[in-house]
Design a protein around this motif. Structure first.
Motif, PDB file in Angstrom:
ATOM      1  N   VAL A   1       6.692 -10.618  -9.074  1.00  0.00           N
ATOM      2  CA  VAL A   1       7.905 -10.680  -9.665  1.00  0.00           C
ATOM      3  C   VAL A   1       9.165 -10.130  -8.686  1.00  0.00           C
ATOM      4  O   VAL A   1       8.902  -8.850  -8.111  1.00  0.00           O
ATOM      5  N   ARG A   2      10.060 -10.914  -8.553  1.00  0.00           N
ATOM      6  CA  ARG A   2      11.190 -10.171  -7.405  1.00  0.00           C
ATOM      7  C   ARG A   2      12.286  -9.651  -7.783  1.00  0.00           C
ATOM      8  O   ARG A   2      12.650 -10.021  -9.081  1.00  0.00           O
ATOM      9  N   THR A   3      13.052  -8.702  -7.279  1.00  0.00           N
ATOM     10  CA  THR A   3      14.032  -8.121  -7.783  1.00  0.00           C
ATOM     11  C   THR A   3      14.862  -7.891  -6.621  1.00  0.00           C
ATOM     12  O   THR A   3      14.705  -7.648  -5.418  1.00  0.00           O
ATOM     13  N   PRO A   4      16.362  -8.016  -6.758  1.00  0.00           N
ATOM     14  CA  PRO A   4      17.462  -7.576  -5.821  1.00  0.00           C
ATOM     15  C   PRO A   4      17.361  -6.122  -5.328  1.00  0.00           C
ATOM     16  O   PRO A   4      17.761  -5.490  -4.471  1.00  0.00           O
ATOM     17  N   ASP A   5      17.175  -5.188  -6.454  1.00  0.00           N
ATOM     18  CA  ASP A   5      17.259  -3.831  -6.276  1.00  0.00           C
ATOM     19  C   ASP A   5      16.066  -3.175  -7.009  1.00  0.00           C
ATOM     20  O   ASP A   5      15.498  -3.302  -8.178  1.00  0.00           O
ATOM     21  N   LEU A   6      15.111  -2.635  -5.955  1.00  0.00           N
ATOM     22  CA  LEU A   6      13.795  -2.212  -6.328  1.00  0.00           C
ATOM     23  C   LEU A   6      14.052  -0.665  -6.899  1.00  0.00           C
ATOM     24  O   LEU A   6      14.626   0.108  -6.573  1.00  0.00           O
ATOM     25  N   PRO A   7      13.463  -0.411  -8.180  1.00  0.00           N
ATOM     26  CA  PRO A   7      13.767   0.899  -8.663  1.00  0.00           C
ATOM     27  C   PRO A   7      12.889   1.981  -8.182  1.00  0.00           C
ATOM     28  O   PRO A   7      11.973   1.553  -7.464  1.00  0.00           O
ATOM     29  N   ALA A   8      13.249   3.307  -8.370  1.00  0.00           N
ATOM     30  CA  ALA A   8      12.162   4.193  -7.690  1.00  0.00           C
ATOM     31  C   ALA A   8      10.775   3.993  -8.677  1.00  0.00           C
ATOM     32  O   ALA A   8      11.073   4.312  -9.957  1.00  0.00           O
ATOM     33  N   ALA A   9       9.827   3.946  -8.005  1.00  0.00           N
ATOM     34  CA  ALA A   9       8.892   3.984  -8.735  1.00  0.00           C
ATOM     35  C   ALA A   9       8.261   5.451  -9.197  1.00  0.00           C
ATOM     36  O   ALA A   9       8.613   6.578  -8.812  1.00  0.00           O
ATOM     37  N   ARG A  10       7.515   5.444 -10.230  1.00  0.00           N
ATOM     38  CA  ARG A  10       6.758   6.558 -11.023  1.00  0.00           C
ATOM     39  C   ARG A  10       5.250   6.540 -10.347  1.00  0.00           C
ATOM     40  O   ARG A  10       4.607   5.530 -10.285  1.00  0.00           O
ATOM     41  N   GLN A  11       4.883   7.749  -9.891  1.00  0.00           N
ATOM     42  CA  GLN A  11       3.287   7.872  -9.479  1.00  0.00           C
ATOM     43  C   GLN A  11       2.291   8.022 -10.851  1.00  0.00           C
ATOM     44  O   GLN A  11       2.674   8.971 -11.251  1.00  0.00           O
ATOM     45  N   VAL A  12       1.663   7.089 -11.048  1.00  0.00           N
ATOM     46  CA  VAL A  12       0.580   7.544 -12.037  1.00  0.00           C
ATOM     47  C   VAL A  12      -0.547   6.967 -11.535  1.00  0.00           C
ATOM     48  O   VAL A  12      -1.126   6.128 -11.133  1.00  0.00           O
ATOM     49  N   SER A  13      -1.593   8.421 -11.451  1.00  0.00           N
ATOM     50  CA  SER A  13      -2.780   8.345 -11.032  1.00  0.00           C
ATOM     51  C   SER A  13      -2.878   7.770  -9.469  1.00  0.00           C
ATOM     52  O   SER A  13      -3.627   6.984  -9.252  1.00  0.00           O
ATOM     53  N   GLY A  14      -1.836   8.125  -8.837  1.00  0.00           N
ATOM     54  CA  GLY A  14      -1.907   7.631  -7.296  1.00  0.00           C
ATOM     55  C   GLY A  14      -1.356   6.325  -7.152  1.00  0.00           C
ATOM     56  O   GLY A  14      -1.431   5.665  -6.102  1.00  0.00           O
ATOM     57  N   VAL A  15      -1.005   5.610  -8.257  1.00  0.00           N
ATOM     58  CA  VAL A  15      -0.455   4.169  -8.282  1.00  0.00           C
ATOM     59  C   VAL A  15       1.113   3.887  -8.381  1.00  0.00           C
ATOM     60  O   VAL A  15       1.623   4.689  -9.358  1.00  0.00           O
ATOM     61  N   PRO A  16       1.958   3.387  -7.571  1.00  0.00           N
ATOM     62  CA  PRO A  16       3.312   3.102  -7.883  1.00  0.00           C
ATOM     63  C   PRO A  16       3.437   2.302  -9.138  1.00  0.00           C
ATOM     64  O   PRO A  16       2.893   1.071  -8.985  1.00  0.00           O
ATOM     65  N   VAL A  17       4.333   2.816 -10.001  1.00  0.00           N
ATOM     66  CA  VAL A  17       4.453   1.971 -11.225  1.00  0.00           C
ATOM     67  C   VAL A  17       5.947   1.862 -11.530  1.00  0.00           C
ATOM     68  O   VAL A  17       6.746   2.983 -11.605  1.00  0.00           O
TER      69      VAL A  17
ATOM     70  N   HIS B   1      -5.855  -2.250  -7.608  1.00  0.00           N
ATOM     71  CA  HIS B   1      -5.525  -1.788  -6.025  1.00  0.00           C
ATOM     72  C   HIS B   1      -5.523  -3.148  -5.240  1.00  0.00           C
ATOM     73  O   HIS B   1      -4.859  -3.232  -4.262  1.00  0.00           O
ATOM     74  N   ALA B   2      -6.526  -4.097  -5.689  1.00  0.00           N
ATOM     75  CA  ALA B   2      -6.147  -5.490  -5.014  1.00  0.00           C
ATOM     76  C   ALA B   2      -4.858  -6.107  -4.927  1.00  0.00           C
ATOM     77  O   ALA B   2      -4.564  -6.710  -3.863  1.00  0.00           O
ATOM     78  N   VAL B   3      -4.407  -6.032  -6.017  1.00  0.00           N
ATOM     79  CA  VAL B   3      -3.126  -6.764  -6.281  1.00  0.00           C
ATOM     80  C   VAL B   3      -2.048  -5.934  -5.575  1.00  0.00           C
ATOM     81  O   VAL B   3      -1.141  -6.451  -4.976  1.00  0.00           O
ATOM     82  N   LEU B   4      -1.988  -4.505  -5.484  1.00  0.00           N
ATOM     83  CA  LEU B   4      -0.803  -3.858  -4.521  1.00  0.00           C
ATOM     84  C   LEU B   4      -1.217  -3.991  -3.317  1.00  0.00           C
ATOM     85  O   LEU B   4      -0.184  -4.247  -2.461  1.00  0.00           O
ATOM     86  N   LEU B   5      -2.506  -4.075  -2.698  1.00  0.00           N
ATOM     87  CA  LEU B   5      -2.804  -4.298  -1.255  1.00  0.00           C
ATOM     88  C   LEU B   5      -2.212  -5.814  -0.744  1.00  0.00           C
ATOM     89  O   LEU B   5      -1.692  -5.836   0.152  1.00  0.00           O
ATOM     90  N   TYR B   6      -2.344  -6.670  -1.858  1.00  0.00           N
ATOM     91  CA  TYR B   6      -2.084  -8.026  -1.430  1.00  0.00           C
ATOM     92  C   TYR B   6      -0.570  -8.287  -1.401  1.00  0.00           C
ATOM     93  O   TYR B   6       0.122  -8.707  -0.471  1.00  0.00           O
TER      94      TYR B   6
END
Length: 346
Positions: free
Chosen positions: A146-162, A70-75
């Protein structure tokens, strides 16, 4: 003031889950924590610690894997000072609005997806996080951007976007040089039912990883394994849904004429064929699809019905595919007789 003294009319001691054990400096300021007090609490022997720039862990001692995540996601999701705050159409506590336009990828994502071959979060030196290419953000500490020109649709795993498994596999493979590890990850993605081989190969191709020998070898093994799994499901479909037995894995030829192509299953009396689409999409995908289409058109001109089935359809809707084949077999009596062809083992 001691460390247990409430800091503001909105004290922090009532916050217990990981989202409140790991906070941004901006949110702490909203709770009345001044910069000076934050620096004091984050000193080397203090009760708090700064895990990443602008991200604070509200206890001493090693962070858990969940806290690091969660620290990485917040950052990655935090809005730089002075930047415009984007509108928040979702509820404030939804994962998508808590971490807008970011998601975990690479080995950390595979760990969250339940891969046995991926290390646990606590064992990773860094956590990959996928962000839009336009974001002005640098890797820092345990966060690798990690950068991407097209962000895919995230899957939610235990409340985390993956990131979806194919994208997460490609991002993990991009940082791996061990052929055995790459092969194991690709194999588990397919064998455990996370995705089809074609989806993984497509992501590897887009990441320009198919020029690496150890990745090419792993992909060849993956495609072979994916075909074997699809064939097993096809055998099971015929057996479990009471279809008449076909001849398996055959080549068709015109008498004294050219080769018409190979088929995975063929019912000679009804002139019905099944062909599995187990292509691995690479640079020549269009040419390979054209070859499939030409063969199908040629066979159908000869009166042979070709049922085209993807491994994904066999995995997700086996009964429906059995119905499609059964319908084709039953309809054979209403068609003109097919041309005579020679059936040979493949």
């Amino acid at each position: 003031m001691n460390h247990n003294t409430p800091l503001s009319p909105r004290p922090l001691h009532h916050l217990s889950d990981v989202h409140h054990r790991v906070l941004t400096a901006a949110r702490l300021r909203k709770h009345g924590v001044s910069t000076a007090d934050l620096n004091e609490r984050c000193r080397p022997d203090g009760p708090w610690q700064q895990l990443l720039p602008g991200v604070v862990l509200l206890h001493a001692g090693p962070p858990t894997g969940e806290e690091r995540l969660h620290a990485v996601l917040l950052y990655a999701a935090r809005v730089p000072a002075g930047a415009a705050v984007p509108p928040q159409p979702r509820p404030p506590e939804s994962p998508a609005s808590r971490y807008p336009e970011v998601m975990v990828t690479g080995l950390a994502a595979l760990s969250l997806h339940g891969f046995a071959a991926a290390p646990p979060l606590s064992a990773l030196d860094r956590i990959d996080v996928l962000v839009p290419r336009a974001r002005r953000l640098r890797s820092a500490g345990l966060a690798r951007i990690v950068r991407t020109p097209d962000l895919p649709a995230a899957r939610q795993v235990s409340g985390v976007p993956v990131a979806p498994v194919p994208r997460a596999v490609a991002d993990a493979v991009a940082d791996l040089s061990d052929a055995a590890t790459v092969r194991v990850l690709l194999s588990e993605a397919v064998r455990a039912g996370h995705c089809e081989p074609a989806a993984v190969v497509r992501e590897l191709n887009q990441a320009k990883l198919l020029t690496l020998p150890h990745v090419v070898d792993a992909v060849d093994s993956l495609v072979a394994e994916g075909r074997a799994l699809a064939e097993d499901r096809l055998y099971r479909m015929v057996r479990e849904y009471g279809l008449p037995d076909p001849v398996w894995n055959v080549d068709l030829r015109l008498p004294g004429g050219p080769h018409l192509g190979g088929l995975d299953a063929y019912w000679p009396d009804q002139a019905v064929a099944v062909e599995l689409d187990t292509r691995a999409p690479r640079q020549d995908e269009d040419a390979l699809w054209s070859e499939y289409a030409r063969k199908r058109e040629h066979l159908e001109r000869l009166g042979i019905t070709v049922v085209h089935i993807s491994p994904r359809k066999l995995r997700e809707s086996l009964e429906q595919q059995a119905t499609v084949v059964r319908t084709a077999l039953m309809a054979s009596g209403d068609r003109d007789p097919a041309a005579y062809v020679v059936v040979l083992p493949r």
